[in-house]
Design a protein around this motif. Structure first.
Motif, PDB file in Angstrom:
ATOM      1  N   MET A 231      49.054  40.304  45.684  1.00 57.39           N
ATOM      2  CA  MET A 231      50.291  39.670  45.088  1.00 57.39           C
ATOM      3  C   MET A 231      50.388  38.118  45.247  1.00 57.39           C
ATOM      4  O   MET A 231      51.041  37.434  44.452  1.00 57.39           O
ATOM      5  CB  MET A 231      51.553  40.397  45.355  1.00 57.39           C
TER       6      MET A 231
ATOM      7  N   LYS B  13      51.630  35.857  41.479  1.00 59.22           N
ATOM      8  CA  LYS B  13      52.022  37.023  40.906  1.00 59.22           C
ATOM      9  C   LYS B  13      53.450  37.727  41.626  1.00 59.22           C
ATOM     10  O   LYS B  13      54.225  38.104  41.093  1.00 59.22           O
ATOM     11  CB  LYS B  13      50.963  38.195  41.159  1.00 59.22           C
TER      12      LYS B  13
ATOM     13  N   ASP C  91      50.647  45.040  41.025  1.00 58.93           N
ATOM     14  CA  ASP C  91      49.529  44.786  40.161  1.00 58.93           C
ATOM     15  C   ASP C  91      48.788  46.220  39.975  1.00 58.93           C
ATOM     16  O   ASP C  91      47.833  45.934  39.202  1.00 58.93           O
ATOM     17  CB  ASP C  91      48.750  43.670  40.797  1.00 58.93           C
TER      18      ASP C  91
ATOM     19  N   GLU D  56      53.743  45.837  35.287  1.00 64.62           N
ATOM     20  CA  GLU D  56      52.450  45.339  35.803  1.00 64.62           C
ATOM     21  C   GLU D  56      52.313  43.910  35.845  1.00 64.62           C
ATOM     22  O   GLU D  56      52.672  43.346  34.926  1.00 64.62           O
ATOM     23  CB  GLU D  56      51.515  46.011  35.106  1.00 64.62           C
TER      24      GLU D  56
ATOM     25  N   THR E  96      49.892  40.798  36.362  1.00 61.02           N
ATOM     26  CA  THR E  96      48.487  40.170  36.554  1.00 61.02           C
ATOM     27  C   THR E  96      48.603  38.535  36.189  1.00 61.02           C
ATOM     28  O   THR E  96      49.567  37.990  35.991  1.00 61.02           O
ATOM     29  CB  THR E  96      47.739  40.839  34.966  1.00 61.02           C
TER      30      THR E  96
ATOM     31  N   ARG F 254      41.565  46.938  34.493  1.00 59.55           N
ATOM     32  CA  ARG F 254      42.953  47.184  33.695  1.00 59.55           C
ATOM     33  C   ARG F 254      43.285  48.470  32.653  1.00 59.55           C
ATOM     34  O   ARG F 254      44.211  48.940  32.652  1.00 59.55           O
ATOM     35  CB  ARG F 254      43.234  45.879  32.985  1.00 59.55           C
TER      36      ARG F 254
ATOM     37  N   SER G 198      52.378  38.560  32.655  1.00 61.91           N
ATOM     38  CA  SER G 198      51.345  37.832  33.218  1.00 61.91           C
ATOM     39  C   SER G 198      51.868  36.389  33.747  1.00 61.91           C
ATOM     40  O   SER G 198      52.840  36.104  32.984  1.00 61.91           O
ATOM     41  CB  SER G 198      50.215  37.645  32.110  1.00 61.91           C
TER      42      SER G 198
END
Length: 303
Positions: free
Chosen positions: A93, A102, A189, A213, A215, A260, A278
């Protein structure tokens, strides 16, 4: 959008609060103030089952047996909401190539959850998955408690390389700790190789689960920048990559897309609501789009 990464912790929190309340508050507040309208747990009757729209796990077997027609339980939202967030703060992360890392985006997601579920009687608890284990914070109500949690997240030191606690173990521990039905939000993630999907599926049998999630664009494709030294954040292993090779960049993109897709399939199999954020996109807009989609499904099951 104003960057939060360049501000001091208290100013970051204030900036996040202003962003959330200005852009999301009017859209998301209601009888059930959450990231998506929850089904609730207070029984409000039954209705006929609609294939393809209703969840089989909400089947009302007693009414089904009496009427010889499939029925599901209808519920109303709780007046008091208990929310528990599990935040991944492991080494993977600590990565970001755009405006945020992240982990900073994960903090923003927790802030959105906290500010938007704040209300009389609503409580927020947290678990932070670090290299050393899970740090747990009991569910409490109030803005002071939320601000304290956000400060702890922002103050976390960089994760240490080496042996990591599996995400599946953290989810299993959270499941064991929760005694009453709750909204559970897992922010990660999902690059962990443990069987986290199975544990999330078990968690979802008792609780409403949202998977956020997180990314970064560079996880999906490599730029052509010549010889690039990359580091595996989980193990510390280094490797030099010749990014000028088109074939290598294509293999990387294909492998990333496959990875993914596996995450998406895992979340789908777990039955969790999936919110994809994101570091290279407007995370507020992504949350808004998700809520719109969920509410369209909630209103009469129309897609």
């Amino acid at each position: 959008m104003t960057s939060v990464s360049q501000l001091m912790p208290d100013r970051r929190i204030r900036q996040l609060e202003l962003t959330i309340t200005r852009r999301l508050d009017g859209l998301l507040r209601g009888e059930y103030a959450g990231l998506l309208p929850g089904a609730g747990s207070e029984l409000a009757g039954s209705r006929e089952y609609r294939p393809g729209e209703d969840e089989v796990r909400r089947m009302d077997w007693a009414v089904t047996a009496r009427t010889d027609m499939p029925h599901i339980r209808e519920t109303v939202a709780e007046h008091e909401l208990s929310t528990h967030v599990l935040v991944d703060a492991t080494p993977s992360m600590d990565f970001g190539t755009v405006e945020l890392e992240k982990r900073e985006l994960a903090v923003a997601a927790v802030a959105a959850i906290g500010f938007l579920t704040a209300g009389a009687g609503n409580r927020l608890g947290a678990g932070i998955l670090t290299s050393e284990g899970v740090r747990r914070y009991p569910a409490r109500a109030g803005r002071v408690h939320l601000i304290g949690l956000l400060r702890k997240l922002l103050a976390l030191p960089r994760a240490q390389e080496g042996q990591q606690v599996p995400l599946a173990d953290a989810i299993r521990g959270l499941h064991r700790a929760l005694r009453r039905r709750a909204l559970v939000v897992i922010v990660s993630d999902f690059l962990d190789e443990s069987d986290w999907a199975r544990e999330m599926r078990r968690l979802g049998t008792r609780h409403q689960v949202i998977a956020i999630e997180v990314t970064d664009p560079r996880e999906m494709e490599l730029p052509d920048v010549g010889l690039l030294t990359v580091v595996d954040p989980e193990t510390g292993r280094k490797r030099e990559i010749a990014t000028g090779s088109r074939a290598l960049r294509e293999r990387y993109a294909a492998a990333a897309a496959e990875q993914r897709l596996a995450v998406q399939q895992g979340l789908r199999s777990a039955g969790a609501a999936h919110v994809a954020l994101s570091t290279g996109r407007d995370w507020v807009a992504d949350i808004v789009r998700h809520v719109h989609a969920q509410r369209r499904l909630a209103l009469g099951g129309r897609r």
